[in-house]
Design an enzyme around this catalytic site. Sequence first.
Site, PDB file in Angstrom:
ATOM      1  N   HIS A  27     -52.149  20.531  -8.590  1.00  0.00           N
ATOM      2  CA  HIS A  27     -52.162  19.451  -8.385  1.00  0.00           C
ATOM      3  C   HIS A  27     -53.457  18.843  -8.492  1.00  0.00           C
ATOM      4  CE1 HIS A  27     -47.543  20.050  -8.177  1.00  0.00           C
ATOM      5  NE2 HIS A  27     -47.615  19.196  -7.792  1.00  0.00           N
ATOM      6  N   HIS A  52       3.047   3.210  -3.014  1.00  0.00           N
ATOM      7  CA  HIS A  52       1.582   3.718  -4.135  1.00  0.00           C
ATOM      8  C   HIS A  52       1.560   5.225  -3.925  1.00  0.00           C
ATOM      9  CE1 HIS A  52      -1.118   1.224  -6.088  1.00  0.00           C
ATOM     10  NE2 HIS A  52      -1.953   0.066  -4.766  1.00  0.00           N
ATOM     11  N   GLN A  99       0.817  -0.972  -0.144  1.00  0.00           N
ATOM     12  CA  GLN A  99       0.131   0.230  -0.010  1.00  0.00           C
ATOM     13  C   GLN A  99       0.748   1.326   0.041  1.00  0.00           C
ATOM     14  OE1 GLN A  99      -3.146   1.373  -0.414  1.00  0.00           O
ATOM     15  NE2 GLN A  99      -3.358  -1.097   0.455  1.00  0.00           N
ATOM     16  N   GLU A 110     -10.390   1.696   2.700  1.00  0.00           N
ATOM     17  CA  GLU A 110     -10.369   1.483   1.007  1.00  0.00           C
ATOM     18  C   GLU A 110     -10.789   0.033   1.342  1.00  0.00           C
ATOM     19  OE1 GLU A 110      -7.786   2.199  -1.131  1.00  0.00           O
ATOM     20  OE2 GLU A 110      -8.475   2.770  -2.887  1.00  0.00           O
ATOM     21  N   HIS A 111      -9.246  -0.883   1.812  1.00  0.00           N
ATOM     22  CA  HIS A 111      -8.931  -1.801   1.761  1.00  0.00           C
ATOM     23  C   HIS A 111      -9.237  -2.652   3.530  1.00  0.00           C
ATOM     24  CE1 HIS A 111      -6.802  -0.500  -1.707  1.00  0.00           C
ATOM     25  NE2 HIS A 111      -8.192  -1.527  -2.353  1.00  0.00           N
ATOM     26  N   ASP A 161      -6.234  -6.351  -6.745  1.00  0.00           N
ATOM     27  CA  ASP A 161      -5.604  -5.325  -7.450  1.00  0.00           C
ATOM     28  C   ASP A 161      -5.701  -5.329  -9.017  1.00  0.00           C
ATOM     29  OD1 ASP A 161      -5.760  -3.441  -5.690  1.00  0.00           O
ATOM     30  OD2 ASP A 161      -3.636  -3.202  -5.307  1.00  0.00           O
TER      31      ASP A 161
END
Lengths: 432, 432
Positions: A420, A262, A259, A327-328, A361
Site C-alpha cells: 500500500h 390481514h 390490520q 410498521e404503521h 395501503d
Amino acid sequence: MPVWLKTSDSGFAPAFDAFLATKREASADVDLAVRNILADVKARGDAALIDLSQKFDSVDLATLGIRVTADEVDAAVKACKPDTLEALSFARDRIRDHHGRHLPENEIYQDALGVTLGHRWTPVESAGLYVPGGLASYPSSVLMNAVPAKVAGVERLVIVVPSPRGELNPLVLAAARLAGVEEIYRVGGAQSIAALAYGTETIRPVAKIVGPGNAYVAAAKRQVFGTVGIDSIAGPSEVLVIADKDNDPDWIAADLLAQAEHDTAAQSILMTDDEAFAKAVEKAVERQLETLPKRDIASASWRDFGAIILLKSLDEAPPLADRIAAEHLEIATRDPDELGSRIRNAGALFLGAYTPEVIGDYVSGSNHVLPTARSARFSSGLGVLDFVKRTSILKLDASSLGKLAPAAMTLAAAEGLEAHRRSVEIRLSEKG
Amino acid sequence: MPVWLKTSDSGFAPAFDAFLATKREASADVDLAVRNILADVKARGDAALIDLSQKFDSVDLATLGIRVTADEVDAAVKACKPDTLEALSFARDRIRDHHGRHLPENEIYQDALGVTLGHRWTPVESAGLYVPGGLASYPSSVLMNAVPAKVAGVERLVIVVPSPRGELNPLVLAAARLAGVEEIYRVGGAQSIAALAYGTETIRPVAKIVGPGNAYVAAAKRQVFGTVGIDSIAGPSEVLVIADKDNDPDWIAADLLAQAEHDTAAQSILMTDDEAFAKAVEKAVERQLETLPKRDIASASWRDFGAIILLKSLDEAPPLADRIAAEHLEIATRDPDELGSRIRNAGALFLGAYTPEVIGDYVSGSNHVLPTARSARFSSGLGVLDFVKRTSILKLDASSLGKLAPAAMTLAAAEGLEAHRRSVEIRLSEKG
C-alpha cells in the site's frame, strides 16, 4: 380478548418487555429444506422448477409453460372490472408521482486540497419481484414494488408468482401490466427465489430480489443474499393507534380491524390515556367483528396479539411507541403533528383522524411496503433508493496526491501494508 | 501466474463466465455452529461470552473484564507514535467532512388534492461495529465505520473486537478514541454478534451491526438480520485496473500488489488493450514481489486469482467491468472521466494515474467499506445512509380523504378486505 397494559401498574415495565418479546410467527426451521431446493434449482434449472411446482403447487409447468404469456395478461386485464382498473391506475399514478421526487442526486466537487470527490447513482440492471399466491396476493403490492423500480430506472423487472393448481389472480396480472412489467413467471416458493438468483434456461438471473413471502421465501432470500441483493425480510403486519378520547371509538375500532383482518399473526395496538375510551373501542371492535367477512382471522389476531396500552398521559406515548417501532403508526390526537414529531421509530405516520392507515395501503402515493417486527428501529420502507446504488468517485492529480500522500503512507506503514505504502510512494518519486 | 483472457480468443465468452464464477472463499458451512453459539449467548449472556472467549480466543474475560476500560484506551493512545495519531486525525477529519455532505433531507409537501405527504429521516439509536482481530485489524476501518455513524447522529456506538490471548491492537483503540467511541468490548466472533443483537448483562443490544468479519461473523450477521439491521456481508477485497499503454508499468503493478497483499483470497485484475504493456506489468509485479514483506500472501493471491484481460479496444472495457462489478476500479487511461462515465457497476472509481486506490483506503474522505464479490451490481459503499432510516408521513383532512376514498374502497373491495373498506367508509358517513 386483547391484553391490557397500564403504565400506572407497578408491573408495567416487565409486562411491556414481555409484550415486545412476543413472537407472532412460529420460527419454522425451514433452512435445510430451502438449502436443498436452492441447490436443486441451481443444478437442474427449469427441470427442477417444473418438478417442484408440481410438488408444491400441483401445477404442470411442462405443459402450461413457466412464463405467463402476453395473451394471458390480456385476458386477465379484460376479466377485471373497469372501476378496479381505474382505481389501480389512479394508485399507480400517485405512487409514480410521489416516488419520482426521490431519485437521489449525483455529487461531484473539489475540496480545498484539490481532491475531486463525489458519487454517482445508477439503477440496478434488473430486479425480481416476488408476489405471494393465495391470501396475500395483492395487486396493490405489485404496484408498490414495481413502480419504484421503474421510477429508479431498472430496465428489466421480473415477477414470480405461484399458481396453485394453475390459478393466477387476474388483478395481479393487471397490476403488472399497469406497472409496465411484461416478464412474469408462474413459479413461487424458494424455487422461484433460486431461479431469480442463479438463473435457469428460461429465467435469467436478476441483481436484486424484493417482495414479501412465506417462511420458505424468507429463508431463501436470506440464503441468496450476497449473490443478489434483497429487501427486508417481511413479517406480519401491525398497527399502533395513539388516540385520545375525542375520537369516535368506531373509527378507531375500524382501523384496528383493518390490520387484524390481514392475518391471524397481524397485530393491532391501541394506546390511549382514557380508560373509558379504550373500553368503548374494545366494545366497538366486538360489534364490528360480527359482520366482518374475515371475522375468524381478525378475531384471532385481536384475541391473540391485540393490545390496549393505557397511559397516565399522552406524553408517555413517544418512548413506548419508539420501543414498539410499529410498521404503521396512526396518531389521532388534538395535535398529531406535535406528537408525531416526537416519534423516532415507525415505518409510517398517519396523522389525524382523517388519515386511516388504509389510505396508505392503496392510494396515498407513499409506499405500503414498510418495516415490520420492530425493524423500523433500523430500516425504512421500500422506495426508489432500494433500486439504485452508489459508485463513489475519486480523482487526484500530482499536486493533490502530494498533499494526501504523507498521511496515507504513514497509515499504510502503521497497518503493516508495505505494498500500500509503495503504491503511493512510487507516484511521488518522479518529483523527488 | 495470473490467468490471461483475451477478448480476441474465440473461447473468451465462456472463459470470462468461468472467471466470474470462480469462488475465492471456501464457503465454510458454519451455520449450525453459529446457531449454537447464538443460542448459547441468548440463554446465558455474559457467562457464555466468557466461556466462548476462553475457548476461541484463549482469553479469560472473567478476570480481564469484558469491557475495555478508559485507562486501557488512554494507555493505547500513549503507545501510538505521534505521526500515526496525526495521520489518523487527518483521515478522520476528511471522512467527517465528506460524509457530512450526505445527511439526507426531510421532505413534506401538499399535493394537488390537498394530501400532505413526506418523510423524516432519523438516526438509528445505537450501532455495533465489529472490528476483526489478527491480520485484518485495521484502525482505518474503525474510522470508516464509526465516523459515518457519528455524522448520522447515532447516539450509542459500540465496538466489539476479539482479543486473542488478551491482546488488542493499540491503533484500533486509538482510532476508536479519535472517532468518539467509548464503549468497547473485547469479544469477537459469532458470540459478539449475538451479544450485540440480543444483549447480555454487560452489553446492551444495538439496533444495527456493521463491519467485516470472518465466516463465523458473516454467518452470525446473516442469522440475526431482522432482529437487528446489518450492513453487507463482506468478502475478500478486489481491484480492477483499466490501463492503457501510456502508463508506467511499475505504478500499475504496485496497485495490483496493494490489493493482493491483503489476503490470499484478494483479487487483482488488469484490463488493457496492449499486450506488451500487460507483459511489462506482469514482469513488474514479479520484480516488486521480491522485496515485499507480505510477498507470500500477495504472490498467492496474484497466482490464484490475479487476471490479465487483454482487449482489442478499450471500448470493450465498460460492459466487461460492469459484469465484474469490482469493489475498486482504477481507470488510468487518456480520458478516465469519459471511460468512467460508461461504467455502471463498481464500488468506487479511481480516475487517472495519480489516483491509486490506496488513497481511498485512508485519507480521501470517501469510505473504504465497499461492495465486494460483484455486489456492486446491487449495493453501495458504507455511508451515512446506513445509519439513518426514513419514516413516511401522511396527513389528510375530510376533504382530501373524500377525494382518495373511492379508489381506496374499490381496491380494498377488489382485494377482499372489507375491514379496510369500512375503515375508509366510516369516515365519510358523517358527510352523507
